[in-house]
Design an enzyme around this catalytic site. Sequence first.
Site, PDB file in Angstrom:
ATOM      1  N   THR A  90       0.324   9.516  28.736  1.00  0.00           N
ATOM      2  CA  THR A  90      -0.372  10.364  27.740  1.00  0.00           C
ATOM      3  C   THR A  90      -0.889  11.592  28.033  1.00  0.00           C
ATOM      4  O   THR A  90      -0.979  12.456  27.356  1.00  0.00           O
ATOM      5  CB  THR A  90      -1.615   9.275  27.278  1.00  0.00           C
ATOM      6  OG1 THR A  90      -0.988   8.026  27.084  1.00  0.00           O
ATOM      7  CG2 THR A  90      -2.103   9.776  26.000  1.00  0.00           C
TER       8      THR A  90
ATOM      9  N   ASP B 201       1.956  12.193  37.383  1.00  0.00           N
ATOM     10  CA  ASP B 201       1.915  11.025  36.424  1.00  0.00           C
ATOM     11  C   ASP B 201       2.025  11.532  34.843  1.00  0.00           C
ATOM     12  O   ASP B 201       0.897  12.233  34.396  1.00  0.00           O
ATOM     13  CB  ASP B 201       0.851  10.320  36.659  1.00  0.00           C
ATOM     14  CG  ASP B 201       0.917   9.015  36.029  1.00  0.00           C
ATOM     15  OD1 ASP B 201       1.628   8.650  35.063  1.00  0.00           O
ATOM     16  OD2 ASP B 201       0.062   8.158  36.406  1.00  0.00           O
TER      17      ASP B 201
ATOM     18  N   GLY C 260      -9.882   7.830  37.763  1.00  0.00           N
ATOM     19  CA  GLY C 260      -9.264   6.952  36.914  1.00  0.00           C
ATOM     20  C   GLY C 260      -8.437   6.015  38.300  1.00  0.00           C
ATOM     21  O   GLY C 260      -7.858   6.421  38.721  1.00  0.00           O
TER      22      GLY C 260
ATOM     23  N   ASP D 217      -1.323  -4.236  35.507  1.00  0.00           N
ATOM     24  CA  ASP D 217      -2.129  -2.841  35.305  1.00  0.00           C
ATOM     25  C   ASP D 217      -2.293  -2.934  33.738  1.00  0.00           C
ATOM     26  O   ASP D 217      -1.304  -2.703  32.845  1.00  0.00           O
ATOM     27  CB  ASP D 217      -1.253  -1.694  35.547  1.00  0.00           C
ATOM     28  CG  ASP D 217      -1.622  -0.366  35.185  1.00  0.00           C
ATOM     29  OD1 ASP D 217      -2.819  -0.330  35.278  1.00  0.00           O
ATOM     30  OD2 ASP D 217      -0.822   0.500  35.099  1.00  0.00           O
TER      31      ASP D 217
ATOM     32  N   THR E 205      -2.182   1.210  25.841  1.00  0.00           N
ATOM     33  CA  THR E 205      -1.331   0.697  25.051  1.00  0.00           C
ATOM     34  C   THR E 205      -0.390  -0.342  25.428  1.00  0.00           C
ATOM     35  O   THR E 205      -0.016  -1.026  24.762  1.00  0.00           O
ATOM     36  CB  THR E 205      -0.426   1.849  24.454  1.00  0.00           C
ATOM     37  OG1 THR E 205       0.214   2.553  25.492  1.00  0.00           O
ATOM     38  CG2 THR E 205      -1.299   3.008  23.632  1.00  0.00           C
TER      39      THR E 205
ATOM     40  N   TYR F  27     -13.184  12.307  46.702  1.00  0.00           N
ATOM     41  CA  TYR F  27     -13.257  12.750  45.455  1.00  0.00           C
ATOM     42  C   TYR F  27     -14.742  12.801  45.337  1.00  0.00           C
ATOM     43  O   TYR F  27     -15.433  11.712  45.624  1.00  0.00           O
ATOM     44  CB  TYR F  27     -12.447  11.895  44.250  1.00  0.00           C
ATOM     45  CG  TYR F  27     -12.255  12.363  42.891  1.00  0.00           C
ATOM     46  CD1 TYR F  27     -11.653  13.345  42.688  1.00  0.00           C
ATOM     47  CD2 TYR F  27     -13.166  11.685  41.954  1.00  0.00           C
ATOM     48  CE1 TYR F  27     -11.296  14.061  41.447  1.00  0.00           C
ATOM     49  CE2 TYR F  27     -12.799  12.210  40.448  1.00  0.00           C
ATOM     50  CZ  TYR F  27     -11.831  13.379  40.559  1.00  0.00           C
ATOM     51  OH  TYR F  27     -11.439  13.590  39.251  1.00  0.00           O
TER      52      TYR F  27
ATOM     53  N   ASP G 279      -5.840   4.568  37.750  1.00  0.00           N
ATOM     54  CA  ASP G 279      -4.426   4.590  37.773  1.00  0.00           C
ATOM     55  C   ASP G 279      -4.161   5.562  38.776  1.00  0.00           C
ATOM     56  O   ASP G 279      -3.337   5.595  39.446  1.00  0.00           O
ATOM     57  CB  ASP G 279      -3.842   4.893  36.538  1.00  0.00           C
ATOM     58  CG  ASP G 279      -4.490   6.043  35.562  1.00  0.00           C
ATOM     59  OD1 ASP G 279      -5.853   6.379  36.141  1.00  0.00           O
ATOM     60  OD2 ASP G 279      -3.936   6.452  34.716  1.00  0.00           O
ATOM     61  N   ARG G 280      -4.909   6.852  38.605  1.00  0.00           N
ATOM     62  CA  ARG G 280      -5.012   7.934  39.635  1.00  0.00           C
ATOM     63  C   ARG G 280      -4.907   7.457  41.126  1.00  0.00           C
ATOM     64  O   ARG G 280      -4.223   7.858  41.827  1.00  0.00           O
ATOM     65  CB  ARG G 280      -5.801   9.013  39.143  1.00  0.00           C
ATOM     66  CG  ARG G 280      -5.624   9.633  37.934  1.00  0.00           C
ATOM     67  CD  ARG G 280      -6.339  10.631  37.551  1.00  0.00           C
ATOM     68  NE  ARG G 280      -6.350  11.790  38.401  1.00  0.00           N
ATOM     69  CZ  ARG G 280      -7.580  12.651  38.650  1.00  0.00           C
ATOM     70  NH1 ARG G 280      -8.574  12.512  37.761  1.00  0.00           N
ATOM     71  NH2 ARG G 280      -7.546  13.897  39.299  1.00  0.00           N
TER      72      ARG G 280
END
Length: 247
Positions: A119, A116, A93, A7, A11, A86, A95-96
């Site tokens: 950031t 989650d 995203g 993943d 960063t 959706y 990750d979502r």
Amino acid sequence: MANLVIDIGNTLTKVAVFEQDELLQAEHYTTVGTGTLFNLTDQYKVTRAIISSVKKEIEDWRSGLEERMDVKYFNAGMTAGVRNQYKTPQTLGLDRLAAVIGARDLYPGKGSLVIDAGTAITYDWIDAAGNYFGGSISPGLNMRYKALNYYTGALPLINADEKFDSTYGIDTETAILSGVQNGIKYEMMGFIEGYHQNEPELNIILTGGDSIFFDTLLKNSIFAPYIKNEPYLVLKGLNAAIRNNND
């Protein structure tokens, strides 16, 4: 048959190895090299991999990995049984999406609210039937502290304090702590209450870099029995996606 899950975030790059649904090892790196990945694949005899990335650049280790094994690239079509409702699935995203897949895989037949805390803080709900309709995006913990400092002339930049437990501040620094940390706590409790009214047995799953911090903040709330901390939820969701895709 071991799976390598990668993943790539803004960063950090998170790397994990799974045997079926068992997590064998998980690491995170600011940068990851070919040698590191090849050592893992050799150690666990990895035969397939899945990569999720928020970046457009192509890492130099990808071609070498593709020569060694079957590599899949996570995308909006790999839903692993989640019915994605959706309206703009291509803008969701990854990750979502991976997080709700992970929630569905860990708790089949139960509704889950995935929080989650990274950031940004995202709230995503998947119902007991496996339908995902959407969620909410809010500024994260450190983003709020930085915004107060950046957009004002007098407020200092301070760091989060997990020991702060007052309902109000007695000076400027503690007033900022109260506003940010209590603000997020009340925000989370408000979202949880709203979803909980629709699904009384709803799981609340905390994940992300600040999940342990907020788990502590919420531990005395009325929702504490429903809260589960799953720091590797996105990685588990990606592993479920490759298992489903290959099977």
